[in-house]
Design a protein around this motif. Structure first.
Motif, PDB file in Angstrom:
ATOM      1  N   GLN A 172       0.831  -1.200   0.000  1.00  0.00           N
ATOM      2  CA  GLN A 172       0.000   0.000   0.000  1.00  0.00           C
ATOM      3  C   GLN A 172       0.867   1.253   0.000  1.00  0.00           C
ATOM      4  N   GLN A 173       1.954   1.188   0.748  1.00  0.00           N
ATOM      5  CA  GLN A 173       2.875   2.323   0.771  1.00  0.00           C
ATOM      6  C   GLN A 173       3.440   2.596  -0.620  1.00  0.00           C
ATOM      7  N   ARG A 174       3.777   1.537  -1.358  1.00  0.00           N
ATOM      8  CA  ARG A 174       4.303   1.725  -2.713  1.00  0.00           C
ATOM      9  C   ARG A 174       3.258   2.336  -3.637  1.00  0.00           C
ATOM     10  N   VAL A 175       2.014   1.920  -3.479  1.00  0.00           N
ATOM     11  CA  VAL A 175       0.941   2.487  -4.303  1.00  0.00           C
ATOM     12  C   VAL A 175       0.785   3.977  -4.014  1.00  0.00           C
ATOM     13  N   ALA A 176       0.835   4.345  -2.746  1.00  0.00           N
ATOM     14  CA  ALA A 176       0.711   5.758  -2.377  1.00  0.00           C
ATOM     15  C   ALA A 176       1.856   6.574  -2.969  1.00  0.00           C
ATOM     16  N   ILE A 177       3.061   6.017  -2.980  1.00  0.00           N
ATOM     17  CA  ILE A 177       4.192   6.717  -3.567  1.00  0.00           C
ATOM     18  C   ILE A 177       4.030   6.827  -5.081  1.00  0.00           C
ATOM     19  N   ALA A 178       3.516   5.765  -5.719  1.00  0.00           N
ATOM     20  CA  ALA A 178       3.260   5.824  -7.163  1.00  0.00           C
ATOM     21  C   ALA A 178       2.251   6.908  -7.481  1.00  0.00           C
ATOM     22  N   ARG A 179       1.219   7.046  -6.655  1.00  0.00           N
ATOM     23  CA  ARG A 179       0.206   8.087  -6.878  1.00  0.00           C
ATOM     24  C   ARG A 179       0.838   9.478  -6.767  1.00  0.00           C
ATOM     25  N   ALA A 180       1.840   9.613  -5.908  1.00  0.00           N
ATOM     26  CA  ALA A 180       2.544  10.893  -5.803  1.00  0.00           C
ATOM     27  C   ALA A 180       3.478  11.105  -6.992  1.00  0.00           C
ATOM     28  N   LEU A 181       4.198  10.056  -7.399  1.00  0.00           N
ATOM     29  CA  LEU A 181       5.169  10.190  -8.480  1.00  0.00           C
ATOM     30  C   LEU A 181       4.515  10.386  -9.839  1.00  0.00           C
ATOM     31  N   VAL A 182       3.270   9.934 -10.006  1.00  0.00           N
ATOM     32  CA  VAL A 182       2.615  10.052 -11.303  1.00  0.00           C
ATOM     33  C   VAL A 182       2.443  11.519 -11.688  1.00  0.00           C
ATOM     34  N   ARG A 183       2.468  12.406 -10.714  1.00  0.00           N
ATOM     35  CA  ARG A 183       2.380  13.839 -10.986  1.00  0.00           C
ATOM     36  C   ARG A 183       3.695  14.413 -11.500  1.00  0.00           C
ATOM     37  N   ARG A 184       4.774  13.632 -11.410  1.00  0.00           N
ATOM     38  CA  ARG A 184       6.111  14.068 -11.810  1.00  0.00           C
ATOM     39  C   ARG A 184       6.514  15.344 -11.066  1.00  0.00           C
ATOM     40  N   PRO A 185       6.513  15.290  -9.747  1.00  0.00           N
ATOM     41  CA  PRO A 185       6.836  16.481  -8.958  1.00  0.00           C
ATOM     42  C   PRO A 185       8.335  16.750  -8.930  1.00  0.00           C
ATOM     43  N   LYS A 186       8.697  17.960  -8.546  1.00  0.00           N
ATOM     44  CA  LYS A 186      10.098  18.277  -8.297  1.00  0.00           C
ATOM     45  C   LYS A 186      10.504  17.841  -6.893  1.00  0.00           C
ATOM     46  N   VAL A 187       9.534  17.873  -5.976  1.00  0.00           N
ATOM     47  CA  VAL A 187       9.812  17.527  -4.578  1.00  0.00           C
ATOM     48  C   VAL A 187       8.799  16.487  -4.131  1.00  0.00           C
ATOM     49  N   LEU A 188       9.287  15.413  -3.528  1.00  0.00           N
ATOM     50  CA  LEU A 188       8.432  14.374  -2.955  1.00  0.00           C
ATOM     51  C   LEU A 188       8.567  14.425  -1.442  1.00  0.00           C
ATOM     52  N   VAL A 189       7.433  14.561  -0.753  1.00  0.00           N
ATOM     53  CA  VAL A 189       7.390  14.664   0.700  1.00  0.00           C
ATOM     54  C   VAL A 189       6.765  13.389   1.264  1.00  0.00           C
ATOM     55  N   LEU A 190       7.479  12.694   2.152  1.00  0.00           N
ATOM     56  CA  LEU A 190       6.984  11.471   2.776  1.00  0.00           C
ATOM     57  C   LEU A 190       7.034  11.631   4.287  1.00  0.00           C
ATOM     58  N   ASP A 191       5.863  11.574   4.928  1.00  0.00           N
ATOM     59  CA  ASP A 191       5.779  11.744   6.372  1.00  0.00           C
ATOM     60  C   ASP A 191       5.578  10.393   7.049  1.00  0.00           C
ATOM     61  N   GLU A 192       6.636   9.863   7.622  1.00  0.00           N
ATOM     62  CA  GLU A 192       6.622   8.561   8.290  1.00  0.00           C
ATOM     63  C   GLU A 192       5.877   7.512   7.472  1.00  0.00           C
ATOM     64  N   PRO A 193       6.305   7.274   6.214  1.00  0.00           N
ATOM     65  CA  PRO A 193       5.577   6.328   5.363  1.00  0.00           C
ATOM     66  C   PRO A 193       5.641   4.890   5.841  1.00  0.00           C
TER      67      PRO A 193
END
Length: 247
Positions: free
Chosen positions: A129-150
């Motif tokens: 589930q954590q990987r899916v949440a990160i994929a949902r964030a990365l699909v936006r192609r952000p410059k900065v990825l913020v992860l709070d105690e993933p």
């Protein structure tokens, strides 16, 4: 506190509950507004930008996945109101659907979840589930990825460190600037190029992770004394950061 992170670098914020880690991340992500000071991304103050218009993607808490949607649909949801080039485009058109499907596949392959696209979150482990949440964030192609105690929902410290090392590999593949909050010094040492130790809302130590195996594997939780834990597990920063600040 005063922190800068070079483009493509990873920085872990480590400290006990209440140290200020989440507040820092929320200021960068746009969920809080600073009463003083600035939050800069590529030299631009983003304090006046909405969450959707910031080049920042964030994963907070328990991932926020929709249990009634499959993995692919959860990741595609990250494009709604997110990626500037896709906002306002009708996703029902063939071109829109093809572009979304391609980006979802790419994001899932990055986190090694391509084979799970049709499963639903309740069918997945916490790590998946954590990987899916990160994929949902990365699909936006952000410059900065913020992860709070993933990895905070995992009780096994050894597993958390191993998954943090996987995140480090993923970070290097993607090249996004990473801000990562955790209470575990071992987890921070496994994932980050640099570590900032916080206590009571203040930066008390900025360092590089120690290279020895003990620091990476033991990872004692630092609930009581962030300063002593940081000194024990981290080596002092030599101050040689390359690249322009990204966040």
């Amino acid at each position: 506190m005063d922190l800068s992170v070079a483009a493509g670098q990873s920085l872990a914020l480590v400290g006990p509950v209440g140290a200020g880690k989440t507040t820092v991340l929320r200021l960068v992500a746009g969920l809080e507004t600073p009463t003083d000071g600035h939050a800069l991304v590529d030299g631009v103050d983003v304090a006046g930008l909405s969450v959707a218009r910031r080049p920042v993607a964030a994963v907070f808490g328990r991932y926020g996945l929709f249990p009634f949607l499959d993995v692919a649909a959860n990741v595609a949801f990250g494009l709604r109101g997110g990626a500037p080039e896709l906002r306002g485009r009708a996703p029902a058109t063939p071109a829109g659907q093809a572009g979304t499907s391609r980006r979802v596949r790419e994001a899932l392959e990055l986190v090694r979840m391509g084979d799970y696209a049709r499963r639903r979150p309740p069918q997945l482990s916490a790590a998946h589930q954590q990987r899916v949440a990160i994929a949902r964030a990365l699909v936006r192609r952000p410059k900065v990825l913020v992860l709070d105690e993933p990895l905070g929902t995992l009780d096994d410290e050894g597993l958390r460190v191993r998954l943090a090392e996987d995140l480090r590999v993923l970070h290097r593949q993607v090249g996004v600037t990473l801000l990562y909050a955790t209470r575990s010094a071992g987890e921070a040492s496994a994932v980050a190029d640099r570590v900032a130790v916080l206590a009571e809302g203040r930066l008390v130590l900025e360092a590089r992770p120690a290279d020895d195996a003990v620091a990476r594997s033991d990872g004692a939780e630092d609930h009581t004394d962030a300063v002593s834990t940081g000194d024990a597990l981290l080596t002092e920063d030599d101050g040689t950061d390359a690249g322009a600040p990204a966040a």
